[in-house]
Design an enzyme around this catalytic site. Structure first.
Site, short mmCIF file in Angstrom:
data_model
loop_
_atom_site.label_atom_id
_atom_site.label_comp_id
_atom_site.label_asym_id
_atom_site.label_seq_id
_atom_site.Cartn_x
_atom_site.Cartn_y
_atom_site.Cartn_z
N TYR A 55 -5.60 9.76 -3.58
CA TYR A 55 -4.47 10.53 -4.09
C TYR A 55 -4.64 10.97 -5.54
O TYR A 55 -4.09 11.98 -5.95
CB TYR A 55 -3.18 9.71 -3.97
N ASP A 109 -10.14 1.10 10.97
CA ASP A 109 -10.04 1.66 12.33
C ASP A 109 -9.61 0.59 13.32
O ASP A 109 -8.75 0.80 14.17
CB ASP A 109 -11.37 2.33 12.74
C1 IPM Z 1 4.82 8.57 1.89
C2 IPM Z 1 4.72 10.07 1.98
C3 IPM Z 1 4.15 10.58 0.67
C4 IPM Z 1 2.75 10.02 0.52
C5 IPM Z 1 4.17 12.11 0.50
C6 IPM Z 1 5.56 12.67 0.67
C7 IPM Z 1 3.58 12.53 -0.80
O1 IPM Z 1 3.95 10.43 3.09
O2 IPM Z 1 5.49 8.08 0.98
O3 IPM Z 1 4.24 7.89 2.74
O4 IPM Z 1 1.79 10.58 1.06
O5 IPM Z 1 2.60 8.99 -0.12
#
Ligand code: IPM
Ligand code: MG
Length: 368
Positions: free
Chosen positions: A142, A225
Site C-alpha cells: 500500500y 494461500d
Molecule cells: C479496507 C478497505 C480499504 C483498504 C480501501 C477502502 C482503501 O478495503 O479497509 O479493507 O484497502 O484497506
C-alpha cells in the site's frame, strides 16, 4: 470524567447511514454511565472531494489529531471511480492511517450462534468461529516505494508497487498481535508467503524473535494461500492471525463470510502516536465499505458500526465494561429475532437501519 472528543467521519454511501446509529448508541452509553462525549463531524472521501476538491481536508486532519478517537464510516463510490489515483476518496482514509501511524488494524470475525444460517458455509464449518485478524496497516504494498506508472512513447507502460517492510514495522505489529492473542486463546498464526517473498522471510524471522517474549502464546507460521483455504475449510482452528497489509485486506474480507455478513464486522486501527499502541488517537470503522447498491435506502446493517463504537469505548476510552454492554445489547436484539436485510432468515423480523439502531440503543440502556 473529562469530556472525551470523538471525531465523526461518516464519509460516503452507507457510511452516512450507519454512523448516526453508532452515535445513537454512544449517546445512550454516555447518559447511562455518566461519561461525557463531544462529537464533531468532519468531511472525508467523496463527500470531501465534492465540497473541497480533496479527499482529506486539512480541517478534518486537524480535527482527528485533536480528538480522543475517530469514528469512521466508509469512503468511495462509482461517482469518483474515474478520478486520478491521488484524488480518489480512498486516499483520504489511507492518508489518515499513514499520518496518524495507525499501524495495527484489529478485525474480529465472530460467528454469532443465531446467525450461523446466514453464512453460505455449512453450520458444521462456521459454528464456533471466533477469530481476530491483526492486519499491518501502514506498510507493505500500500505504501512501499517506488510506486507509479511509467508511460512509454510507444504506447506501452510499466507499473510498479513495492512490498517493503522494515524489521521495526514488523516487530511493533507482532507485539500488538501477541498481546491480543495473550488476552484470547493464546494462539497466534502468522501469515506470510515466505516460500517466495524475501519480505515474508524477514516477516517470519522477526515474528519468531518477538515470540521469545511470549512463551505462553503458541505461534505457528502459515503460508497465505494455505491460510485462505483453511479459513473457509476449518475456521475454528484460528484464534489470532497477524499478517501484512495486503494479505490482511484480502483475508479479512474472506473472514466476513464466516460472520454471516460484512455488515457484522467492526474494526479498530490503533496507532503509535500515543504512549502505547492502545492509547494513541485511534480510528474505528465498519469493514463493509460504502455499499453503493443499497446506499440511501435505509436498509444497511448498522451493527458493524455499532460494534466499532464498542471497540472505541474499549480501546480509546478505557470503558471496557460499557463496551461489553453494547456488545451484549447487539446479541439481545439478534436473539429477539430482529434482522436487517443482509442477515434475514425465515421466521425473523425485518428492520431497517435506524430501527435496528433504536432497538440496540434500548437494549443497551436496559443493561445499565
Ligand atoms: C479496507 C478497505 C480499504 C483498504 C480501501 C477502502 C482503501 O478495503 O479497509 O479493507 O484497502 O484497506
Ligand atoms: Mg478491504
Amino acid at each position: 470524567m473529562p469530556t472525551r472528543k470523538i471525531a465523526v467521519l461518516p464519509g460516503d454511501g452507507i457510511g452516512q447511514e450507519v454512523i448516526p446509529e453508532a452515535i445513537k448508541v454512544l449517546r445512550v452509553v454516555a447518559k447511562a454511565s455518566g461519561a461525557s462525549f463531544e462529537f464533531e463531524e468532519g468531511l472525508v472521501g467523496g463527500a470531501a472531494i465534492d465540497e473541497t476538491g480533496g479527499p482529506l481536508p486539512d480541517s478534518t486532519f486537524r480535527l482527528c489529531e485533536a480528538s480522543d478517537a475517530i469514528l469512521f464510516g466508509a469512503v468511495g463510490g462509482p461517482k469518483w471511480d474515474d478520478f486520478p489515483h491521488e484524488r480518489r476518496p480512498e486516499r483520504g482514509l489511507l492518508r489518515l492511517r499513514k499520518e496518524l501511524d495507525l499501524f495495527a488494524n484489529l478485525r474480529p470475525a465472530k460467528c454469532f450462534s443465531m446467525l450461523v444460517e446466514a453464512s453460505p458455509l455449512r453450520r458444521s464449518v462456521v459454528e464456533g468461529t471466533d477469530l481476530m485478524v491483526v492486519r499491518e496497516l501502514t506498510g507493505g504494498l500500500y505504501f512501499g516505494e517506488p510506486h507509479g506508472i511509467e508511460r512509454m512513447a510507444d504506447g506501452s507502460a510499466h507499473a510498479v508497487n513495492t512490498m517493503s517492510y522494515t524489521s521495526r514495522e514488523i516487530e511493533r505489529v507482532a507485539r500488538v498481535a501477541f498481546d491480543v492473542a495473550r488476552k484470547r486463546r493464546k494462539r497466534l498464526t502468522s501469515v506470510d508467503k515466505a516460500n517466495v517473498l524475501v519480505v515474508s522471510q524477514l516477516w517470519r524471522e522477526v515474528v519468531t524473535q518477538v515470540a521469545r517474549a511470549y512463551p505462553d502464546v503458541a505461534l505457528e507460521h502459515v503460508l497465505v494461500d494455505n491460510c485462505a483455504m483453511a479459513l473457509v475449510a476449518r475456521p475454528t482452528q484460528f484464534d489470532t492471525i497477524v499478517t501484512e497489509n495486503t494479505f490482511g485486506d484480502i483475508l479479512s474480507d474472506e473472514a466476513a463470510i464466516l460472520a454471516g455478513s460484512m455488515g457484522m464486522l467492526p474494526s479498530a486501527s490503533l496507532g503509535g502516536r500515543g504512549p502505547t499502541p492502545e492509547r494513541g488517537c485511534a480510528l474505528y470503522e465498519p469493514v463493509h465499505g460504502t455499499a453503493p447498491d443499497i446506499a440511501g435506502k435505509g436498509v444497511a446493517n448498522p451493527i458493524a458500526a455499532i460494534l466499532s463504537a464498542a471497540m472505541l469505548l474499549r480501546h480509546s476510552l478505557n470503558m471496557a465494561a460499557d463496551a461489553e454492554k453494547v456488545e451484549a445489547g447487539v446479541v439481545r436484539v439478534l436473539e429477539k429475532g430482529y434482522r436487517t436485510a443482509d442477515i434475514r432468515q425465515d421466521g425473523t423480523t425485518a428492520v431497517g437501519t435506524s430501527e435496528m439502531g433504536d432497538l440496540i440503543a434500548r437494549e443497551v440502556l436496559a443493561l445499565y
